[in-house]
Design an enzyme around this catalytic site. Sequence first.
Site, mmCIF file in Angstrom:
data_model
loop_
_atom_site.group_PDB
_atom_site.id
_atom_site.type_symbol
_atom_site.label_atom_id
_atom_site.label_comp_id
_atom_site.label_asym_id
_atom_site.label_seq_id
_atom_site.Cartn_x
_atom_site.Cartn_y
_atom_site.Cartn_z
ATOM 1 N N ASN A 96 -40.773 -4.478 56.937
ATOM 2 C CA ASN A 96 -40.037 -3.619 56.017
ATOM 3 C C ASN A 96 -40.127 -4.242 54.630
ATOM 4 O O ASN A 96 -39.849 -5.428 54.466
ATOM 5 C CB ASN A 96 -38.570 -3.510 56.451
ATOM 6 N N HIS B 275 -41.122 -8.018 62.304
ATOM 7 C CA HIS B 275 -40.393 -7.773 63.542
ATOM 8 C C HIS B 275 -41.421 -7.596 64.656
ATOM 9 O O HIS B 275 -42.357 -6.799 64.511
ATOM 10 C CB HIS B 275 -39.572 -6.492 63.443
ATOM 11 N N HIS C 156 -40.752 -11.055 56.486
ATOM 12 C CA HIS C 156 -40.642 -11.258 57.934
ATOM 13 C C HIS C 156 -41.276 -10.077 58.657
ATOM 14 O O HIS C 156 -41.317 -8.960 58.144
ATOM 15 C CB HIS C 156 -39.184 -11.433 58.367
ATOM 16 N N GLY D 122 -36.426 -0.483 53.945
ATOM 17 C CA GLY D 122 -35.345 -0.967 54.815
ATOM 18 C C GLY D 122 -35.232 -2.474 54.883
ATOM 19 O O GLY D 122 -34.602 -3.013 55.796
ATOM 20 N N THR E 199 -33.716 -5.937 54.335
ATOM 21 C CA THR E 199 -32.371 -6.437 54.022
ATOM 22 C C THR E 199 -32.345 -7.943 53.773
ATOM 23 O O THR E 199 -31.368 -8.455 53.234
ATOM 24 C CB THR E 199 -31.367 -6.105 55.150
#
Length: 113
Positions: free
Chosen positions: A86, A101, A99, A92, A94
Amino acid sequence: MDCLFCKIVAGEIPSTKVWEDDKVLAFRDIDPQAPQHIIIIPKEHISSANEITEENSSVVAKIFETAAKIAKEQGFSENGYRIVNNCGEDGGQTVGHIHFHLLAGRNLGWPPG
Ligand code: 5GP
Ligand code: ZN
């Protein structure tokens, strides 16, 4: 620097590590969105995909190598998985440390979000 994931790298915030080497750290997401939800990061602080350059892009290859290794070790390489990055507000993101996922263990829907 006030960065959550740099603090995880430094061991100042605990995490459940899945893989660690000199360049990359992988740990379990605190709020898993799938039976397997692992976050893979470069140890070096890079704030988002926007900051990937010719100088630092080799760590992205390392992260994908790590994802493949974890998928085999955790036993979900055959069933499949999803790797997500993201970037920025609309993406999205945050946490301001790049990083990826790594999600697995259920049939993931498409399109996301
Ligand atoms: P983003 O929304 O930026 O793509 O993803 C940030 C991810 O970091 C979220 O999935 C969130 O659950 C995870 N996260 C946030 N804080 C922590 C934490 O302190 N420890 C761990 N292990 N994961 C975290
Ligand atoms: Zn950081």
